[in-house]
Design a protein around this motif. Sequence first.
Motif, PDB file in Angstrom:
ATOM      1  N   TYR A  28       8.787  10.450   2.438  1.00 28.74           N
ATOM      2  CA  TYR A  28       9.109   9.123   1.924  1.00 28.74           C
ATOM      3  C   TYR A  28       7.758   7.923   1.602  1.00 28.74           C
ATOM      4  O   TYR A  28       7.521   7.039   0.801  1.00 28.74           O
ATOM      5  CB  TYR A  28      10.702   8.521   1.578  1.00 28.74           C
ATOM      6  CG  TYR A  28      10.956   7.158   1.138  1.00 28.74           C
ATOM      7  CD1 TYR A  28      11.516   7.483  -0.090  1.00 28.74           C
ATOM      8  CD2 TYR A  28      11.193   6.246   2.082  1.00 28.74           C
ATOM      9  CE1 TYR A  28      11.298   6.573  -1.053  1.00 28.74           C
ATOM     10  CE2 TYR A  28      11.315   5.124   1.259  1.00 28.74           C
ATOM     11  CZ  TYR A  28      11.908   5.323   0.313  1.00 28.74           C
ATOM     12  OH  TYR A  28      12.396   3.801  -0.555  1.00 28.74           O
ATOM     13  N   LEU A  29       7.375   7.279   3.026  1.00 25.52           N
ATOM     14  CA  LEU A  29       6.940   5.921   3.034  1.00 25.52           C
ATOM     15  C   LEU A  29       5.084   6.266   2.505  1.00 25.52           C
ATOM     16  O   LEU A  29       4.873   5.819   1.926  1.00 25.52           O
ATOM     17  CB  LEU A  29       6.866   5.694   4.352  1.00 25.52           C
ATOM     18  CG  LEU A  29       8.336   4.653   5.107  1.00 25.52           C
ATOM     19  CD1 LEU A  29       8.250   4.556   6.819  1.00 25.52           C
ATOM     20  CD2 LEU A  29       8.433   3.925   4.410  1.00 25.52           C
ATOM     21  N   TYR A  30       4.698   7.860   2.827  1.00 25.88           N
ATOM     22  CA  TYR A  30       3.622   8.133   2.741  1.00 25.88           C
ATOM     23  C   TYR A  30       3.236   8.028   1.101  1.00 25.88           C
ATOM     24  O   TYR A  30       2.813   7.616   0.685  1.00 25.88           O
ATOM     25  CB  TYR A  30       2.950   9.207   3.552  1.00 25.88           C
ATOM     26  CG  TYR A  30       1.988   9.304   3.011  1.00 25.88           C
ATOM     27  CD1 TYR A  30       0.355   8.974   2.607  1.00 25.88           C
ATOM     28  CD2 TYR A  30       1.566  10.825   2.706  1.00 25.88           C
ATOM     29  CE1 TYR A  30      -0.708   9.295   3.345  1.00 25.88           C
ATOM     30  CE2 TYR A  30       0.300  11.296   2.041  1.00 25.88           C
ATOM     31  CZ  TYR A  30      -0.912  10.258   2.156  1.00 25.88           C
ATOM     32  OH  TYR A  30      -1.914  10.675   2.056  1.00 25.88           O
ATOM     33  N   TYR A  31       4.253   9.017   0.733  1.00 28.29           N
ATOM     34  CA  TYR A  31       4.091   8.915  -1.410  1.00 28.29           C
ATOM     35  C   TYR A  31       4.517   7.872  -1.679  1.00 28.29           C
ATOM     36  O   TYR A  31       3.370   7.265  -2.276  1.00 28.29           O
ATOM     37  CB  TYR A  31       5.391  10.120  -1.009  1.00 28.29           C
ATOM     38  CG  TYR A  31       5.015  11.395  -1.285  1.00 28.29           C
ATOM     39  CD1 TYR A  31       3.939  11.744  -0.756  1.00 28.29           C
ATOM     40  CD2 TYR A  31       6.052  11.873  -0.537  1.00 28.29           C
ATOM     41  CE1 TYR A  31       3.809  13.257   0.177  1.00 28.29           C
ATOM     42  CE2 TYR A  31       6.078  13.161  -0.643  1.00 28.29           C
ATOM     43  CZ  TYR A  31       4.759  14.413   0.131  1.00 28.29           C
ATOM     44  OH  TYR A  31       4.524  15.078   0.082  1.00 28.29           O
ATOM     45  N   LYS A  32       5.312   6.857  -0.968  1.00 30.00           N
ATOM     46  CA  LYS A  32       5.222   5.148  -2.204  1.00 30.00           C
ATOM     47  C   LYS A  32       4.316   4.379  -1.595  1.00 30.00           C
ATOM     48  O   LYS A  32       3.986   3.410  -2.555  1.00 30.00           O
ATOM     49  CB  LYS A  32       6.864   5.009  -1.024  1.00 30.00           C
ATOM     50  CG  LYS A  32       7.124   3.898  -1.595  1.00 30.00           C
ATOM     51  CD  LYS A  32       8.333   3.513  -1.654  1.00 30.00           C
ATOM     52  CE  LYS A  32       9.146   2.203  -2.480  1.00 30.00           C
ATOM     53  NZ  LYS A  32      10.254   2.502  -2.559  1.00 30.00           N
ATOM     54  N   TYR A  33       4.023   4.997   0.005  1.00 31.04           N
ATOM     55  CA  TYR A  33       2.567   3.459  -0.254  1.00 31.04           C
ATOM     56  C   TYR A  33       1.359   4.657   0.513  1.00 31.04           C
ATOM     57  O   TYR A  33       0.782   3.141   0.430  1.00 31.04           O
ATOM     58  CB  TYR A  33       2.756   2.362   0.999  1.00 31.04           C
ATOM     59  CG  TYR A  33       4.970   2.140   0.755  1.00 31.04           C
ATOM     60  CD1 TYR A  33       4.541   0.825  -0.099  1.00 31.04           C
ATOM     61  CD2 TYR A  33       6.133   1.857   1.394  1.00 31.04           C
ATOM     62  CE1 TYR A  33       5.597   0.727  -0.776  1.00 31.04           C
ATOM     63  CE2 TYR A  33       6.956   1.390   0.898  1.00 31.04           C
ATOM     64  CZ  TYR A  33       6.713   0.871  -0.031  1.00 31.04           C
ATOM     65  OH  TYR A  33       8.237   0.040   0.062  1.00 31.04           O
ATOM     66  N   GLU A 122       6.380   4.601 -10.829  1.00 33.98           N
ATOM     67  CA  GLU A 122       6.224   5.334  -9.577  1.00 33.98           C
ATOM     68  C   GLU A 122       6.014   6.277  -9.516  1.00 33.98           C
ATOM     69  O   GLU A 122       4.553   6.383  -8.950  1.00 33.98           O
ATOM     70  CB  GLU A 122       7.784   5.382  -8.775  1.00 33.98           C
ATOM     71  CG  GLU A 122       7.173   5.735  -7.506  1.00 33.98           C
ATOM     72  CD  GLU A 122       8.438   4.877  -6.615  1.00 33.98           C
ATOM     73  OE1 GLU A 122       9.236   5.897  -5.546  1.00 33.98           O
ATOM     74  OE2 GLU A 122       9.266   4.329  -6.541  1.00 33.98           O
ATOM     75  N   GLY A 123       6.086   7.642 -10.027  1.00 34.93           N
ATOM     76  CA  GLY A 123       5.542   8.685 -10.361  1.00 34.93           C
ATOM     77  C   GLY A 123       3.855   8.800 -10.607  1.00 34.93           C
ATOM     78  O   GLY A 123       3.058   9.570 -10.808  1.00 34.93           O
ATOM     79  N   LEU A 158      -0.469  10.543 -18.828  1.00 31.94           N
ATOM     80  CA  LEU A 158       0.350   9.997 -19.580  1.00 31.94           C
ATOM     81  C   LEU A 158      -0.339   8.291 -18.406  1.00 31.94           C
ATOM     82  O   LEU A 158      -0.253   6.821 -19.286  1.00 31.94           O
ATOM     83  CB  LEU A 158       1.818   9.556 -18.420  1.00 31.94           C
ATOM     84  CG  LEU A 158       2.364  10.462 -19.616  1.00 31.94           C
ATOM     85  CD1 LEU A 158       3.620  10.469 -18.982  1.00 31.94           C
ATOM     86  CD2 LEU A 158       2.560  10.383 -21.456  1.00 31.94           C
ATOM     87  N   ALA A 159      -0.643   8.473 -17.247  1.00 37.24           N
ATOM     88  CA  ALA A 159      -1.091   6.596 -16.644  1.00 37.24           C
ATOM     89  C   ALA A 159      -2.598   6.982 -16.709  1.00 37.24           C
ATOM     90  O   ALA A 159      -2.652   5.391 -17.167  1.00 37.24           O
ATOM     91  CB  ALA A 159      -1.256   6.973 -14.791  1.00 37.24           C
TER      92      ALA A 159
END
Length: 172
Positions: A28-33, A122-123, A158-159
Amino acid sequence: MPEKVISVCEEKIYEQLYREHAEKICYYLYYKYGDMEKAQDIVQDSFAKLWINCSKILFGAAKSFLYKIANNASINAIVHQKTVLKYQEIEQKTYTNESPEFQMEEKEFMHRLNMAISGLKEGQREVFLLNRIEKKTYKEIAEMLGISVKAVEKRMHLALVILRKKIKTPNL
């Protein structure tokens, strides 16, 4: 007959919590940060805090406690890193042959780019940074995030569309 209260201070219960949640929190932390080593350190610190406070934490609240502690620690680490980078930037004196106008335009562009990236959902931001910064393939990203390659392609598309619109230079 009253329900038996499960204590997080029991070693078996604590180990069970670690087995069930440590890896998930880490990812979770890795994907987020985007920093696996930092994520692992924060997970260890979070479980240490759980152990220190085990008498105050109910078993049912342990998971949310761990996620909250881990997320807050990550945010604090990012704020600290930004502060360190800011002061390093001030201390560094760089000499360049580029004109002041070019330097100013480049700085404005980088500011617009950073603002545009931070404004992505975020995604989309995760996919963009994993691909462009971490150099991960769409397939690797799909596996990491547990989504299809098509979903990665869509998020990336999209990004890029959003980034092109937001960072377009005003003079063009």
